[in-house]
Write an enzyme that holds these catalytic residues in place. Structure first.
Site, PDB file in Angstrom:
ATOM      1  CG  ASP A  49      -2.015  -1.084   1.744  1.00 49.47           C
ATOM      2  OD1 ASP A  49      -1.762  -1.798   0.039  1.00 49.47           O
ATOM      3  OD2 ASP A  49      -2.546  -1.414   2.000  1.00 49.47           O
ATOM      4  CG  ASP A  91      -6.091  -0.074   1.001  1.00 50.68           C
ATOM      5  OD1 ASP A  91      -6.699  -1.065   1.830  1.00 50.68           O
ATOM      6  OD2 ASP A  91      -6.738   0.866   2.223  1.00 50.68           O
ATOM      7  CG  HIS A  93     -11.131   2.023   0.586  1.00 48.82           C
ATOM      8  ND1 HIS A  93     -11.643   0.003   0.953  1.00 48.82           N
ATOM      9  CD2 HIS A  93     -10.035   2.190   1.274  1.00 48.82           C
ATOM     10  CE1 HIS A  93     -10.881  -0.179   1.768  1.00 48.82           C
ATOM     11  NE2 HIS A  93      -9.689   0.616   1.634  1.00 48.82           N
ATOM     12  CB  SER A  99     -13.454   1.383   5.940  1.00 47.78           C
ATOM     13  OG  SER A  99     -12.629   1.522   5.187  1.00 47.78           O
ATOM     14  CG  HIS A 110      -8.218   5.593   3.193  1.00 47.40           C
ATOM     15  ND1 HIS A 110      -9.113   5.189   4.456  1.00 47.40           N
ATOM     16  CD2 HIS A 110      -8.112   4.281   2.857  1.00 47.40           C
ATOM     17  CE1 HIS A 110      -9.332   4.089   4.154  1.00 47.40           C
ATOM     18  NE2 HIS A 110      -8.096   3.354   3.461  1.00 47.40           N
ATOM     19  CE  LYS A 135      -4.716  -3.708   0.873  1.00 44.69           C
ATOM     20  NZ  LYS A 135      -4.403  -3.343   2.156  1.00 44.69           N
ATOM     21  CD  GLU A 142     -11.254  -2.208   6.134  1.00 43.41           C
ATOM     22  OE1 GLU A 142     -10.823  -1.943   4.470  1.00 43.41           O
ATOM     23  OE2 GLU A 142     -11.079  -0.652   6.138  1.00 43.41           O
ATOM     24  CB  ALA A 170       0.096   2.099   8.024  1.00 48.28           C
ATOM     25  CB  CYS A 174      -2.345  -2.735   5.035  1.00 44.64           C
ATOM     26  SG  CYS A 174      -3.668  -2.129   4.569  1.00 44.64           S
TER      27      CYS A 174
HETATM   28  C1  VGL Z   1      -4.262   0.562   5.607  1.00 46.86           C
HETATM   29  C2  VGL Z   1      -6.308   1.525   7.278  1.00 46.86           C
HETATM   30  C3  VGL Z   1      -7.229   1.604   5.989  1.00 46.86           C
HETATM   31  C4  VGL Z   1      -3.201   0.521   4.900  1.00 46.86           C
HETATM   32  C5  VGL Z   1      -6.464   0.529   4.715  1.00 46.86           C
HETATM   33  O1  VGL Z   1      -2.852   0.066   4.560  1.00 46.86           O
HETATM   34  O2  VGL Z   1      -2.436   0.089   6.383  1.00 46.86           O
HETATM   35  N1  VGL Z   1      -5.238   1.414   7.284  1.00 46.86           N
HETATM   36  N2  VGL Z   1      -6.980   1.397   5.343  1.00 46.86           N
HETATM   37 ZN    ZN Z   2      -8.197   1.277   3.941  1.00 44.71          ZN
END
Ligand code: VGL
Ligand code: ZN
Length: 225
Positions: A49, A91, A93, A99, A110, A135, A142, A170, A174
């Site tokens: 990500d 990631d 969405h 979420s 995001h 994803k 989620e 992060a 993820c």
């Molecule tokens: C992530 C929060 C929401 C990540 C993805 O990539 O760590 N964190 N969506």
């Molecule tokens: Zn996300």
């Protein structure tokens, strides 16, 4: 694992650790390694990500997230030179994802599909042939890990990958969930400790995530590329 969205920033860490409570955990604490690991046949680099929205100025910027770019570029170059596979998750969405805060979820909007924030940063130069793994992009699910509902497992198995080197964002979301899922699926995991950063909404989440990954069998490698 897919998780329903809940209104807790701790969810990433807590859900992942709770899910692993049934696995035997070694009793030792955090232990980092240096220099004894070399990329070899059967290894792949997995970038998690590294999208604009998780970098400074992005919608869900991970503190100090851009610090991973230079060392990660070093690993990319090293794997490319060695002719070893590189894969990158994204990631993804829809605009009304469960979420997002607008839907009472935990996160600001995001990585909306098709938006600039969803693109992998152009500050990272990826060689041709890098496999991009999106994803699932569904409003009601989620997916924090890169395996559930994606081609990642199938892709790795097809090219006989048994060990993955992981970096990206992060640490406490993820990266954590992807590493634990990889271990569950039988992959060996080397977590590139210099190449991850945590959201740390609650101080200590990053450290807790590192401990959880290490307890389940990931090697935490401190090496620079
Ligand atoms: C992530 C929060 C929401 C990540 C993805 O990539 O760590 N964190 N969506
Ligand atoms: Zn996300």
């Amino acid at each position: 694992m897919n998780y329903p969205a809940v209104s807790s920033f701790l969810w990433c860490v807590q859900a992942a650790i709770k899910h692993n409570a049934d696995l035997p955990a070694p009793s030792h604490g955090l232990m980092t390694h240096q220099s004894s690991f070399q990329p070899r046949t059967g290894d792949a680099l997995l970038i998690i990500d590294l999208q604009n929205d998780f970098l400074p100025g992005g919608a869900l910027a991970v503190p100090d997230g851009d610090a991973v770019i230079t060392p990660l570029q070093g690993w990319v170059n090293r794997f490319a030179r060695a002719g070893l596979p590189i894969l990158a998750t994204r990631d993804c969405h829809p605009v009304n994802h469960c979420s997002f805060r607008e839907q009472s979820g935990p996160w600001p909007a995001h990585c909306v599909v098709g938006s600039p924030g969803a693109e992998i940063t152009s500050a990272l130069s990826l060689p041709p042939g890098v496999e991009i793994i999106d994803k699932p992009c569904r409003s009601d699910v989620e997916t924090y890990d890169g395996f559930s509902g994606t081609r990642l497992d199938e892709t790795l198995r097809k090219i006989d990958i048994r060990r993955i080197w992981v970096g990206g964002l992060a640490t406490d979301c993820c990266v954590l969930n992807t590493v634990l899922e990889a271990l569950r699926r039988g992959y060996a995991v080397i977590l590139l400790a210099q190449v991850v950063r945590a959201i740390e909404l609650h101080p200590g989440d990053g450290q807790r995530a590192l401990v959880a990954m290490e307890e389940q069998g990931a090697v935490l490698l401190e090496d620079a590329p």
